[in-house]
Design a protein around this motif. Sequence first.
Motif, mmCIF file in Angstrom:
data_model
loop_
_atom_site.group_PDB
_atom_site.id
_atom_site.type_symbol
_atom_site.label_atom_id
_atom_site.label_comp_id
_atom_site.label_asym_id
_atom_site.label_seq_id
_atom_site.Cartn_x
_atom_site.Cartn_y
_atom_site.Cartn_z
ATOM 1 N N GLU A 269 0.819 -1.210 0.000
ATOM 2 C CA GLU A 269 0.000 0.000 0.000
ATOM 3 C C GLU A 269 0.853 1.260 0.000
ATOM 4 O O GLU A 269 1.701 1.464 0.876
ATOM 5 C CB GLU A 269 -0.924 0.012 1.222
ATOM 6 C CG GLU A 269 -1.919 1.154 1.221
ATOM 7 C CD GLU A 269 -2.927 1.038 2.343
ATOM 8 O OE1 GLU A 269 -3.750 1.952 2.488
ATOM 9 O OE2 GLU A 269 -2.902 0.016 3.074
ATOM 10 N N GLY A 270 0.669 2.094 -1.023
ATOM 11 C CA GLY A 270 1.413 3.336 -1.138
ATOM 12 C C GLY A 270 2.835 3.160 -1.625
ATOM 13 O O GLY A 270 3.595 4.137 -1.708
ATOM 14 N N LYS B 93 2.752 2.599 3.452
ATOM 15 C CA LYS B 93 2.208 2.494 4.805
ATOM 16 C C LYS B 93 0.790 1.934 4.744
ATOM 17 O O LYS B 93 0.020 2.261 3.854
ATOM 18 C CB LYS B 93 2.190 3.862 5.481
ATOM 19 C CG LYS B 93 1.692 3.854 6.914
ATOM 20 C CD LYS B 93 1.783 5.232 7.554
ATOM 21 C CE LYS B 93 3.225 5.628 7.806
ATOM 22 N NZ LYS B 93 3.308 6.886 8.591
ATOM 23 N N GLN C 259 -2.532 2.370 5.795
ATOM 24 C CA GLN C 259 -3.149 3.592 6.282
ATOM 25 C C GLN C 259 -4.044 3.382 7.499
ATOM 26 O O GLN C 259 -4.052 4.194 8.428
ATOM 27 C CB GLN C 259 -3.946 4.251 5.150
ATOM 28 C CG GLN C 259 -3.072 4.775 4.017
ATOM 29 C CD GLN C 259 -2.066 5.808 4.488
ATOM 30 O OE1 GLN C 259 -2.375 6.669 5.298
ATOM 31 N NE2 GLN C 259 -0.843 5.712 3.966
ATOM 32 N N TYR C 260 -4.810 2.285 7.527
ATOM 33 C CA TYR C 260 -5.763 2.120 8.615
ATOM 34 C C TYR C 260 -5.087 1.858 9.959
ATOM 35 O O TYR C 260 -5.662 2.101 11.023
ATOM 36 C CB TYR C 260 -6.775 1.017 8.301
ATOM 37 C CG TYR C 260 -6.204 -0.384 8.307
ATOM 38 C CD1 TYR C 260 -6.153 -1.137 9.465
ATOM 39 C CD2 TYR C 260 -5.707 -0.945 7.131
ATOM 40 C CE1 TYR C 260 -5.626 -2.417 9.470
ATOM 41 C CE2 TYR C 260 -5.184 -2.221 7.123
ATOM 42 C CZ TYR C 260 -5.154 -2.945 8.287
ATOM 43 O OH TYR C 260 -4.624 -4.207 8.278
ATOM 44 N N GLN D 156 -1.541 2.730 10.289
ATOM 45 C CA GLN D 156 -0.333 3.574 10.286
ATOM 46 C C GLN D 156 0.922 2.740 10.537
ATOM 47 O O GLN D 156 1.851 3.149 11.233
ATOM 48 C CB GLN D 156 -0.454 4.688 11.341
ATOM 49 C CG GLN D 156 -1.535 5.701 11.030
ATOM 50 C CD GLN D 156 -1.286 6.425 9.696
ATOM 51 O OE1 GLN D 156 -0.296 7.134 9.536
ATOM 52 N NE2 GLN D 156 -2.178 6.222 8.731
#
Length: 266
Positions: free
Chosen positions: A82-83, A116, A118-119, A121
């Motif tokens: 993710e990211g 990262k 996100q949910y 961190q």
Amino acid sequence: MSRIRFFCPALLVAAAGAHAQTTDAPAAPAFTANVALTSQYVSRGFRQTWGKPAIQGGVDWTHPDGWSAGTWMSSVSDRFIEGGTVEWDLYAGFAGTVGDVGYGAQVYYYRYPGAKLQYSQTNYDYGEIVATLGYKWFSAKYWLTYTPDYFGYNSSSLGIGQDLHSRGSGYLDLNGTFDVAGGTTLLVHYGQERVRNFAAYSFRDARIALSKLFAGGWAVTGALTRGWGRTDVYDRYTTGALDSGGRPAISNPLRPTFLVSLARTF
């Protein structure tokens, strides 16, 4: 989640070979560089680029006494990380030989700049130490996570338990390398990852690869890879990235994959 790169510099072999040299004058430390284009980046059975090509490259330093250090990078997909768009590996270690037996140890750190979950961190960065023992065509490695988490696996990111982390996770890496003919090499690999405190996320993988070396440092490799993990964990893997229809992109990153790479060492 590197470690079994589709193309990787043979650090252990190079360092061990240099360590075994006996010359009148000491050999100088050597720098080499490598670059590769692969139809997919698959590491430990996982499709890191979600079925898309990857560009990879690195620089390595080896000392005649057996010490080595280097860095290596590969493009990755934000649908798997993710990211993330890049995996960046940093490593250093030592290798040597006693007769037909090779041995070595290295320290790795893997970075995923900007990536990262996100949910929670949670970032994906982590480190491993690896011990290697080889005899002729066979080698065995064991990779041990020394950072608090392996690839971001903890209670916050997985929603399992309370304040649990995955330090101490280990990957058993078994490889057979055989000279076929005319500069062609066959690799047979089996690996097994044990994720500490999160057994449901453990997995296995296998790889069969043929590599052909050419003049000028060129190499072409074809490989068939396969991973196995719990279907309720990996069959509908997603990071929340969207597909072309605006829906979450879902796949099984461990499914069987055939890939081809073109690489050059300088």
